[in-house]
Design a protein around this motif. Structure first.
Motif, PDB file in Angstrom:
ATOM      1  N   TYR A   1       0.818  -1.083  -0.051  1.00  0.00           N
ATOM      2  CA  TYR A   1      -0.084   0.044   0.054  1.00  0.00           C
ATOM      3  C   TYR A   1       0.865   1.335   0.058  1.00  0.00           C
ATOM      4  CZ  TYR A   1      -4.390   2.352   0.968  1.00  0.00           C
ATOM      5  OH  TYR A   1      -5.554   3.180   0.881  1.00  0.00           O
ATOM      6  N   PRO A   2       2.068   1.328   0.762  1.00  0.00           N
ATOM      7  CA  PRO A   2       2.690   2.564   0.930  1.00  0.00           C
ATOM      8  C   PRO A   2       3.410   2.787  -0.309  1.00  0.00           C
ATOM      9  CG  PRO A   2       2.786   1.551   3.107  1.00  0.00           C
ATOM     10  CD  PRO A   2       2.236   0.703   2.293  1.00  0.00           C
ATOM     11  N   ASP A   3       3.868   1.682  -1.022  1.00  0.00           N
ATOM     12  CA  ASP A   3       4.611   1.840  -2.205  1.00  0.00           C
ATOM     13  C   ASP A   3       3.662   2.074  -3.394  1.00  0.00           C
ATOM     14  OD1 ASP A   3       7.093   1.155  -1.148  1.00  0.00           O
ATOM     15  OD2 ASP A   3       6.955  -0.872  -1.733  1.00  0.00           O
ATOM     16  N   LEU A   4       2.452   1.671  -3.307  1.00  0.00           N
ATOM     17  CA  LEU A   4       1.404   2.142  -4.363  1.00  0.00           C
ATOM     18  C   LEU A   4       1.258   3.569  -4.433  1.00  0.00           C
ATOM     19  CD1 LEU A   4      -0.821   1.328  -6.423  1.00  0.00           C
ATOM     20  CD2 LEU A   4      -2.358   0.777  -4.602  1.00  0.00           C
ATOM     21  N   ILE A   5       1.055   3.906  -3.209  1.00  0.00           N
ATOM     22  CA  ILE A   5       0.921   5.547  -3.151  1.00  0.00           C
ATOM     23  C   ILE A   5       2.016   6.355  -3.491  1.00  0.00           C
ATOM     24  CG2 ILE A   5       0.198   7.406  -1.700  1.00  0.00           C
ATOM     25  CD1 ILE A   5      -1.945   5.520  -1.992  1.00  0.00           C
ATOM     26  N   SER A   6       3.159   5.784  -2.994  1.00  0.00           N
ATOM     27  CA  SER A   6       4.541   6.387  -3.697  1.00  0.00           C
ATOM     28  C   SER A   6       4.394   6.404  -5.457  1.00  0.00           C
ATOM     29  CB  SER A   6       5.734   6.063  -3.118  1.00  0.00           C
ATOM     30  OG  SER A   6       5.498   6.156  -1.617  1.00  0.00           O
ATOM     31  N   SER A   7       4.276   5.314  -5.603  1.00  0.00           N
ATOM     32  CA  SER A   7       4.270   5.270  -7.313  1.00  0.00           C
ATOM     33  C   SER A   7       3.482   6.185  -7.938  1.00  0.00           C
ATOM     34  CB  SER A   7       3.997   3.912  -7.533  1.00  0.00           C
ATOM     35  OG  SER A   7       4.737   2.817  -7.226  1.00  0.00           O
ATOM     36  N   LEU A   8       2.041   6.249  -7.343  1.00  0.00           N
ATOM     37  CA  LEU A   8       1.217   7.195  -7.949  1.00  0.00           C
ATOM     38  C   LEU A   8       1.509   8.590  -8.153  1.00  0.00           C
ATOM     39  CD1 LEU A   8      -2.078   5.561  -6.426  1.00  0.00           C
ATOM     40  CD2 LEU A   8      -1.536   5.629  -8.861  1.00  0.00           C
TER      41      LEU A   8
END
Length: 359
Positions: A336-343
């Protein structure tokens, strides 16, 4: 140097409460070592607010009233700086580098907010103006998908002011029973109803027209409800396929957001590997066909014979604790944190790409 992200939530649509849930989850998941996150709330009248005292490490916007002590503000740009300006005295009180809007539905997901942010040259998460506007309109989405040979359900379009209304009998003859009636420009199953007879048809049409001036009547597809998450700009990638197993009659608004028992998720879905790959390829093709970038969730109905139709493309899927989009990426290998960062990184990448085209 850390980037500051403005997490924009609330809004004028019927999905205000969903936005509060999603924004809370996103804020709490942000990698605070990489980003500073500030909150910008839009109330149900469309006014923008900033709360200087709302700085908890973990937030619950649905429980704690962000707006009660907030200052009314507007956005401005001074050179390279994006400013949050107090409306009462025109004093700059904060700034940020990139916007992450999590306003679902009309005014937040339909290109309106995207156009406003773009006019101020503010990078933002999610599809651009055109992709957002296309996918918000279910009729236009279906026509573009059909032109790209992507299978869709049969449908009839009804307009509130049209002289000749399509009758229940005409719709039944063309689409069969049951049918679904839904607003063209609403998300999260708002105003969606299953129709089995004349009386339920009349009620469904009346309700759908409360949310939009244009509505769809669609054939019902019998099959599994499966979903695929998309992430990326020019070269998007697809997640594993997940299955929604409704415990109610269909995957309604309440089942999506209010009732943890309203549906079960099966990730990955128990379907043939070859069909899984075909669904993932089709999801990416559809994402590109409608001009999306950043993120989207692509929803299908998969029949028993392994044929399928694309039901919907959601350009701003929910990020609540029971939402499918982040769960699909977790099962694909992105936390989840990596997904937010990627966005956020994708938003900045697109901004740099687009700025290179400006004269």
């Amino acid at each position: 140097m850390k980037k500051t992200v403005a997490l924009i939530f609330g809004g004028k649509s019927a999905e205000f409460e969903i936005s509060l849930h999603s924004a809370s989850n996103i804020f709490n998941a942000f990698d605070k070592e990489k980003f500073d996150v500030i909150l910008l709330g839009i109330d149900k009248k469309g006014n923008w607010f900033y709360n200087t005292s709302y700085s908890e490490a973990t937030i619950h916007l649905s429980q704690n009233n962000f707006f009660s002590k907030a200052i009314q503000v507007y956005l401005d740009r001074t050179g390279s700086k994006i400013c949050i300006v107090q409306k009462e005295n025109n004093r700059t009180i904060a700034g940020f580098d990139v916007a992450f809007s999590i306003i679902h539905g009309t005014f937040g997901e339909d290109g309106t907010l995207q156009g406003y942010l773009k006019s101020l040259d503010i990078p933002f998460v999610g599809p651009d103006v055109l992709g957002s506007a296309i996918c918000m309109d279910k009729e236009i989405t279906k026509r573009l998908l059909r032109d790209n040979n992507i299978p869709i359900a049969r449908f009839i379009t009804l307009r509130k002011k049209q002289e000749k209304k399509v009758s229940f009998d005409e719709a039944k003859e063309e689409l069969g029973l049951p049918m679904f009636v839904k607003p063209c420009n609403a998300g999260s199953s708002v105003g969606v109803n299953k129709v089995t007879d004349q009386s339920s048809f009349d009620r469904a049409v009346e309700e759908a027209f409360r949310y939009d001036n244009k509505i769809l009547v669609e054939e019902a597809i019998t099959g599994k409800e499966v979903e695929c998450a998309i992430l990326g700009n020019e070269n998007p990638r697809s997640s594993v396929i997940g299955e929604i197993i409704p415990t109610k009659d269909f995957y309604s608004y309440d089942a999506k957001y209010n009732d943890a028992e309203g549906a079960k998720m099966k990730i990955p879905a128990d379907i043939d590997p070859e069909i899984t790959q075909k669904l993932r390829r089709t999801a990416v093709e559809a994402f590109k066909a409608v001009g999306c970038e950043g993120l989207a969730r692509v929803d299908f109905f998969l029949r028993d014979d392994n044929s399928f139709v694309l039901n919907e493309i959601n350009t701003l899927p929910g990020f609540t604790e029971i939402s499918m989009y982040p769960k699909l990426w977790e099962h694909t290998g992105i936390s989840y944190p990596d997904l937010i960062s990627s966005l956020v990184d994708l938003a900045m990448d697109r901004q740099r790409r687009d700025q290179a085209l400006q004269l």
